[in-house]
Design a protein around this motif. Structure first.
Motif, PDB file in Angstrom:
ATOM      1  N   PRO A   1      45.306  36.251  49.840  1.00 18.22           N
ATOM      2  CA  PRO A   1      45.675  35.935  48.358  1.00 18.22           C
ATOM      3  C   PRO A   1      46.608  36.827  47.706  1.00 18.22           C
ATOM      4  CG  PRO A   1      43.322  35.663  48.798  1.00 18.22           C
ATOM      5  CD  PRO A   1      44.119  36.323  50.203  1.00 18.22           C
ATOM      6  N   ALA A   2      46.645  37.935  47.785  1.00 22.52           N
ATOM      7  CA  ALA A   2      47.656  38.896  47.070  1.00 22.52           C
ATOM      8  C   ALA A   2      48.890  38.665  47.335  1.00 22.52           C
ATOM      9  CB  ALA A   2      47.118  40.363  47.388  1.00 22.52           C
ATOM     10  N   VAL A   3      49.300  38.396  48.669  1.00 19.52           N
ATOM     11  CA  VAL A   3      50.641  38.300  49.113  1.00 19.52           C
ATOM     12  C   VAL A   3      50.913  36.693  48.354  1.00 19.52           C
ATOM     13  CG1 VAL A   3      52.009  37.399  50.845  1.00 19.52           C
ATOM     14  CG2 VAL A   3      50.430  39.211  51.346  1.00 19.52           C
ATOM     15  N   ALA A   4      49.883  35.724  48.285  1.00 22.00           N
ATOM     16  CA  ALA A   4      50.064  34.409  47.829  1.00 22.00           C
ATOM     17  C   ALA A   4      50.849  34.597  46.368  1.00 22.00           C
ATOM     18  CB  ALA A   4      49.064  33.555  47.828  1.00 22.00           C
ATOM     19  N   VAL A   5      49.862  35.305  45.477  1.00 18.05           N
ATOM     20  CA  VAL A   5      50.232  35.594  44.146  1.00 18.05           C
ATOM     21  C   VAL A   5      51.639  36.206  43.815  1.00 18.05           C
ATOM     22  CG1 VAL A   5      49.486  36.917  42.057  1.00 18.05           C
ATOM     23  CG2 VAL A   5      47.745  35.533  43.681  1.00 18.05           C
TER      24      VAL A   5
ATOM     25  N   ALA B   1      38.433  39.562  35.857  1.00 12.31           N
ATOM     26  CA  ALA B   1      39.681  39.129  35.129  1.00 12.31           C
ATOM     27  C   ALA B   1      40.020  39.778  33.912  1.00 12.31           C
ATOM     28  CB  ALA B   1      39.330  37.743  35.096  1.00 12.31           C
ATOM     29  N   ARG B   2      38.837  40.077  32.924  1.00 11.29           N
ATOM     30  CA  ARG B   2      39.406  40.855  31.788  1.00 11.29           C
ATOM     31  C   ARG B   2      40.065  41.814  31.829  1.00 11.29           C
ATOM     32  NH1 ARG B   2      35.073  38.702  28.135  1.00 11.29           N
ATOM     33  NH2 ARG B   2      35.702  36.630  27.788  1.00 11.29           N
TER      34      ARG B   2
ATOM     35  N   ALA C   1      34.923  38.884  44.939  1.00 10.77           N
ATOM     36  CA  ALA C   1      35.406  39.776  43.718  1.00 10.77           C
ATOM     37  C   ALA C   1      36.484  40.763  44.344  1.00 10.77           C
ATOM     38  CB  ALA C   1      34.314  40.226  43.442  1.00 10.77           C
ATOM     39  N   ALA C   2      36.515  41.359  45.500  1.00 12.64           N
ATOM     40  CA  ALA C   2      37.479  42.304  46.086  1.00 12.64           C
ATOM     41  C   ALA C   2      38.841  41.632  46.185  1.00 12.64           C
ATOM     42  CB  ALA C   2      36.932  42.837  47.331  1.00 12.64           C
ATOM     43  N   GLN C   3      38.765  40.237  46.582  1.00 13.82           N
ATOM     44  CA  GLN C   3      40.109  39.414  46.889  1.00 13.82           C
ATOM     45  C   GLN C   3      40.736  39.148  45.482  1.00 13.82           C
ATOM     46  OE1 GLN C   3      38.966  36.095  49.179  1.00 13.82           O
ATOM     47  NE2 GLN C   3      40.024  36.701  51.011  1.00 13.82           N
ATOM     48  N   LEU C   4      39.703  38.815  44.549  1.00 17.48           N
ATOM     49  CA  LEU C   4      40.155  38.588  43.170  1.00 17.48           C
ATOM     50  C   LEU C   4      40.980  39.709  42.711  1.00 17.48           C
ATOM     51  CD1 LEU C   4      40.558  36.584  40.878  1.00 17.48           C
ATOM     52  CD2 LEU C   4      38.144  37.443  40.027  1.00 17.48           C
ATOM     53  N   GLU C   5      40.588  40.810  42.827  1.00 23.66           N
ATOM     54  CA  GLU C   5      40.955  41.919  42.176  1.00 23.66           C
ATOM     55  C   GLU C   5      42.159  42.386  42.787  1.00 23.66           C
ATOM     56  OE1 GLU C   5      39.469  46.302  40.339  1.00 23.66           O
ATOM     57  OE2 GLU C   5      38.352  45.320  42.013  1.00 23.66           O
ATOM     58  N   GLN C   6      42.354  42.221  44.040  1.00 25.85           N
ATOM     59  CA  GLN C   6      43.705  42.410  44.796  1.00 25.85           C
ATOM     60  C   GLN C   6      44.770  41.322  44.385  1.00 25.85           C
ATOM     61  OE1 GLN C   6      42.575  42.320  48.738  1.00 25.85           O
ATOM     62  NE2 GLN C   6      41.584  44.532  48.798  1.00 25.85           N
ATOM     63  N   ALA C   7      44.400  40.077  44.091  1.00 27.43           N
ATOM     64  CA  ALA C   7      45.262  38.896  43.828  1.00 27.43           C
ATOM     65  C   ALA C   7      45.615  39.175  42.447  1.00 27.43           C
ATOM     66  CB  ALA C   7      44.699  37.754  44.147  1.00 27.43           C
ATOM     67  N   LEU C   8      44.803  39.615  41.557  1.00 23.29           N
ATOM     68  CA  LEU C   8      45.301  39.551  40.173  1.00 23.29           C
ATOM     69  C   LEU C   8      46.203  40.735  39.735  1.00 23.29           C
ATOM     70  CD1 LEU C   8      42.009  38.858  37.923  1.00 23.29           C
ATOM     71  CD2 LEU C   8      43.941  37.312  38.555  1.00 23.29           C
TER      72      LEU C   8
ATOM     73  N   ALA D   1      45.594  32.845  33.995  1.00 23.46           N
ATOM     74  CA  ALA D   1      44.176  32.368  33.619  1.00 23.46           C
ATOM     75  C   ALA D   1      43.202  32.276  35.011  1.00 23.46           C
ATOM     76  CB  ALA D   1      44.118  31.112  32.810  1.00 23.46           C
ATOM     77  N   LEU D   2      42.249  32.428  34.744  1.00 21.62           N
ATOM     78  CA  LEU D   2      41.006  32.047  36.012  1.00 21.62           C
ATOM     79  C   LEU D   2      40.113  31.089  35.576  1.00 21.62           C
ATOM     80  CD1 LEU D   2      40.342  32.825  39.101  1.00 21.62           C
ATOM     81  CD2 LEU D   2      38.421  34.441  37.942  1.00 21.62           C
ATOM     82  N   GLN D   3      40.071  29.972  36.377  1.00 17.23           N
ATOM     83  CA  GLN D   3      39.013  28.934  36.279  1.00 17.23           C
ATOM     84  C   GLN D   3      38.096  29.114  37.155  1.00 17.23           C
ATOM     85  OE1 GLN D   3      38.385  24.306  36.739  1.00 17.23           O
ATOM     86  NE2 GLN D   3      40.405  24.806  35.845  1.00 17.23           N
ATOM     87  N   ILE D   4      36.871  29.425  36.935  1.00 18.79           N
ATOM     88  CA  ILE D   4      35.776  29.411  37.591  1.00 18.79           C
ATOM     89  C   ILE D   4      35.309  27.874  37.800  1.00 18.79           C
ATOM     90  CG2 ILE D   4      33.376  30.482  38.136  1.00 18.79           C
ATOM     91  CD1 ILE D   4      34.235  32.597  36.689  1.00 18.79           C
ATOM     92  N   ARG D   5      35.408  27.394  39.113  1.00 17.04           N
ATOM     93  CA  ARG D   5      34.873  25.968  39.221  1.00 17.04           C
ATOM     94  C   ARG D   5      34.303  25.967  40.818  1.00 17.04           C
ATOM     95  NH1 ARG D   5      36.630  21.859  42.674  1.00 17.04           N
ATOM     96  NH2 ARG D   5      36.596  19.583  41.586  1.00 17.04           N
TER      97      ARG D   5
END
Length: 222
Positions: free
Chosen positions: A204-208, A68-69, A30-37, A44-48
């Motif tokens: 992830p953040a650098v990638a985005v 995400a929201r 979740a922390a990685q996701l927040e930084q990436a976004l 969009a984010l697909q949870i798979r």
């Protein structure tokens, strides 16, 4: 000389993130996701999660959806229109072996976002578009370790679709910062990325951020 009508402006290709198929530590992810976004434009984010128990899927959605929201990113759940509705997701992504499109629409209602995997098959995509899909997904365009794939569409499929159909198309499969530009130029409205972000050597953040730069540069070209 008669004035020629202006060609319609094509919206820029955008990034569509897909979670890894397995999340070992939800809070850390979740922390990685927040930084990436926060690092660049994400549509969009697909949870798979595959394979996963229903409880694990619920926990992931409940933890990741608010993040995400807060960033204005739509959240789709893979395969499960029933859970997508129960958990308040923005929509669902379904494969050819999942719930039929009409059933997913019945469950989720007219305003939900529904995407359909169409591999390399234009006829499947036509059927999905005519059936009310909000987008169709083609792939895998490149080799990928995220899931087993048996289809390898040509870039021309994106170009033809872009020229003839209004329903957006998503390119998926083995997409990296190095090959994303070709897909965007060919006509992808979105590029769906998993390993190219979460397994990026610089994080992830650098990638985005790098994906965003690549897509912005292509948008300037077209």
């Amino acid at each position: 000389m008669a004035r020629q009508p202006l060609a319609p402006v094509r919206p820029p290709c955008r990034l569509y993130l897909i979670t890894p198929p397995h999340i070992a530590h939800l809070d850390a992810f979740a922390a990685q996701l927040e930084q990436a976004l926060d690092a660049g434009d994400v549509a969009a984010l697909q949870i798979r999660l595959k394979p996963a128990e229903e409880g694990d899927i619920r926990n992931a959605v409940q933890r990741l959806l608010p993040i995400a929201r807060a960033m204005g990113v739509a959240v789709l759940l893979n395969d499960r229109p029933d859970l997508a509705r129960t958990l308040g997701c923005d929509g669902v992504h379904i494969g050819q072996e999942d719930a039929p499109l009409a059933e997913a629409r019945r469950i989720l209602g007219p305003d939900a976002m529904i995407g359909v995997t169409c591999h390399a098959d234009r006829d499947l995509a036509w059927d999905a578009a005519e059936g009310g899909a909000d987008y169709v997904a083609f792939g895998a365009f490149y080799p990928t370790a995220t899931k087993e794939t048996a289809h390898r569409p040509e870039l021309e499929l994106l170009s033809t679709w872009q020229e003839t159909v209004e329903v957006p198309c998503v390119a998926i499969g083995g997409i990296t910062v190095d090959n994303a530009a070709a897909l965007a130029r060919a006509g992808a409205d979105f590029i769906a990325v998993s390993g190219g972000v979460w397994a990026h050597p610089d994080g992830p953040a650098v990638a985005v951020s790098r994906f965003a730069a690549v897509l912005a540069a292509v948008a300037e070209e077209i």
